[in-house]
Design a protein around this motif. Structure first.
Motif, short mmCIF file in Angstrom:
data_model
loop_
_atom_site.label_atom_id
_atom_site.label_comp_id
_atom_site.label_asym_id
_atom_site.label_seq_id
_atom_site.Cartn_x
_atom_site.Cartn_y
_atom_site.Cartn_z
N PHE A 80 0.83 -1.20 0.00
CA PHE A 80 0.00 0.00 0.00
C PHE A 80 0.87 1.25 0.00
CE2 PHE A 80 -2.32 -3.47 1.78
CZ PHE A 80 -3.61 -3.33 1.28
N THR A 81 0.27 2.35 -0.42
CA THR A 81 0.95 3.64 -0.40
C THR A 81 0.47 4.46 0.79
OG1 THR A 81 -0.77 4.65 -1.78
CG2 THR A 81 1.13 3.69 -2.90
N GLY A 82 1.24 5.49 1.13
CA GLY A 82 0.84 6.35 2.23
C GLY A 82 1.79 7.51 2.40
N MET A 83 1.55 8.29 3.45
CA MET A 83 2.40 9.42 3.79
C MET A 83 2.74 9.36 5.27
SD MET A 83 2.99 11.32 1.06
CE MET A 83 3.59 12.83 1.83
N PHE A 84 3.98 9.71 5.60
CA PHE A 84 4.40 9.79 6.99
C PHE A 84 4.65 11.25 7.34
CE2 PHE A 84 7.72 9.98 10.28
CZ PHE A 84 7.09 9.25 11.29
N THR A 85 4.04 11.68 8.43
CA THR A 85 4.18 13.07 8.89
C THR A 85 4.90 13.08 10.23
OG1 THR A 85 2.10 13.67 7.81
CG2 THR A 85 2.98 15.20 9.46
N PRO A 86 6.14 13.58 10.29
CA PRO A 86 6.84 13.62 11.57
C PRO A 86 6.29 14.71 12.48
CG PRO A 86 8.18 14.65 9.87
CD PRO A 86 6.96 14.10 9.19
N THR A 87 6.33 14.47 13.76
CA THR A 87 5.91 15.49 14.73
C THR A 87 7.00 16.51 14.97
OG1 THR A 87 6.72 14.20 16.60
CG2 THR A 87 4.43 13.84 15.93
N GLY A 88 8.24 16.15 14.71
CA GLY A 88 9.38 16.99 15.03
C GLY A 88 9.95 16.71 16.41
N ASP A 89 9.26 15.87 17.20
CA ASP A 89 9.72 15.58 18.55
C ASP A 89 11.03 14.79 18.58
OD1 ASP A 89 7.45 16.85 19.37
OD2 ASP A 89 6.42 15.05 20.11
N ALA A 90 11.34 14.13 17.47
CA ALA A 90 12.58 13.34 17.41
C ALA A 90 13.75 14.13 16.84
CB ALA A 90 12.35 12.10 16.56
N ALA A 91 13.50 15.32 16.29
CA ALA A 91 14.52 16.06 15.55
C ALA A 91 15.74 16.42 16.38
CB ALA A 91 13.90 17.31 14.94
N ALA A 92 15.57 16.62 17.69
CA ALA A 92 16.70 16.96 18.54
C ALA A 92 17.59 15.76 18.83
CB ALA A 92 16.21 17.56 19.85
N LEU A 93 17.08 14.54 18.58
CA LEU A 93 17.81 13.32 18.91
C LEU A 93 18.41 12.61 17.70
CD1 LEU A 93 15.34 11.82 21.55
CD2 LEU A 93 17.46 13.06 21.99
N THR A 94 17.95 12.94 16.50
CA THR A 94 18.45 12.29 15.29
C THR A 94 18.36 13.25 14.11
OG1 THR A 94 18.10 10.48 13.70
CG2 THR A 94 16.16 11.26 14.89
#
Length: 300
Positions: free
Chosen positions: A22-36
């Motif tokens: 299947f196809t889809g989209m992933f939307t990051p929250t940004g909560d992980a951006a400080a760690l990776t």
């Protein structure tokens, strides 16, 4: 404990032979951006391709079978590359080393010399009990019962292995991933599943998508110093800090099912900002999947 199918099926995976993409989209929250620094965990939405499957090597096994299910996600990154995240419907793996996994596989293999059980899909329980007796630390993981889902869209999936997130300054944080269905978990009893069509999970997901998008939340558990990163049979304490890295929305079936059914999803296909842990089973899976891919490509 899962059943095991004997024999190979030309052109099919030796594990997770039956699946749908299947196809889809992933939307990051940004909560992980400080760690990776990983591109799909910043702020930009990225397209994904998702394959749902069951763990059996026989493509004719019905969806009602009491086996582990899989959710393989490929993130198509902004730089044109990709990274994979593979999850299954149990929180821990059944072996802590490749040698243990090979030994368990042999113990679960139907025995042609024990009363004609070959081809029935049933292992010799004496051999299984002997293996568990020799590896008592694996008794819990081996005996865990995977759920029979009502829907792929109402099932949780654990990535089981630890990975290392790396931030912009090179600091590392061990993590584990879990997909949770936004609609909540829902399971069937064996009796309820027996009355469903052989392909009910795929049919149901198509019907569910016809009514709207199907969403999963990506939760990430953060390890503390004493949490093992090398052993996928050991869960980290539930009280460990957890963040929501983003959400995935399925939008419909892929246009070319044949192409995506032939793709090799690999848990070691990581991107910048993510490293493999010291888990030997994680490293072994890449070699096993590559060999399986080579063999089925030759026989397709």
């Amino acid at each position: 404990m899962e059943r095991m199918s004997g024999g190979a099926h030309a052109g099919c995976r030796r594990s997770s032979a039956r699946g749908a993409c299947f196809t889809g989209m992933f939307t990051p929250t940004g909560d992980a951006a400080a760690l990776t620094t990983a591109g799909h965990l910043q702020k930009q939405r990225v397209p994904v391709t998702v394959r749902f499957s069951n763990s059996d090597g026989n493509p004719q096994v019905p969806d009602s079978a009491p086996v582990t299910r899989g959710m393989a996600v490929r993130f198509h990154l902004p730089d044109g590359r990709s990274t994979d995240l593979l999850g299954i419907t149990v929180p821990v793996f059944v072996a802590s080393t490749p040698a243990e996994f090979v030994g368990l596989t042999e113990a679960l293999r139907p025995d042609p010399g024990s009363g004609g059980t070959w081809g029935t899909g049933h292992p010799d329980m004496g051999r299984v009990q002997a293996f568990v007796g020799a590896h008592p630390h694996l008794a819990g993981p081996i005996m865990q019962q995977p759920p029979i889902p009502e829907s792929y869209g109402r099932t949780a999936f654990w990535a089981i292995h630890a990975f290392l997130w790396v931030d912009a300054d090179g600091r590392k944080q061990a993590v584990r991933y879990r997909w949770e269905p936004a609609a909540g978990r829902s399971e069937l009893t064996a009796e309820e599943a027996a009355g469903r069509a052989p392909d009910y999970l795929t049919v149901e997901l198509h019907e569910r998508l016809a009514r709207g998008r199907v969403t999963f939340m990506l939760y990430v558990q953060l390890a503390e110093d004493d949490d093992p990163t090398h052993d996928p049979t050991v869960a980290w304490p539930e009280e460990r800090k957890e963040l929501t890295a983003g959400w995935l929305e399925l939008t419909g079936p892929v246009d070319d099912q044949g192409h995506w059914e032939g793709e090799r999803f690999d848990p070691t296909r990581v991107t910048g900002g993510i490293e493999l842990s010291d888990d030997p089973v994680l490293a072994f899976r890449s070699f096993a999947y590559a060999e399986s891919f080579h063999r089925r490509s030759e026989k397709a």
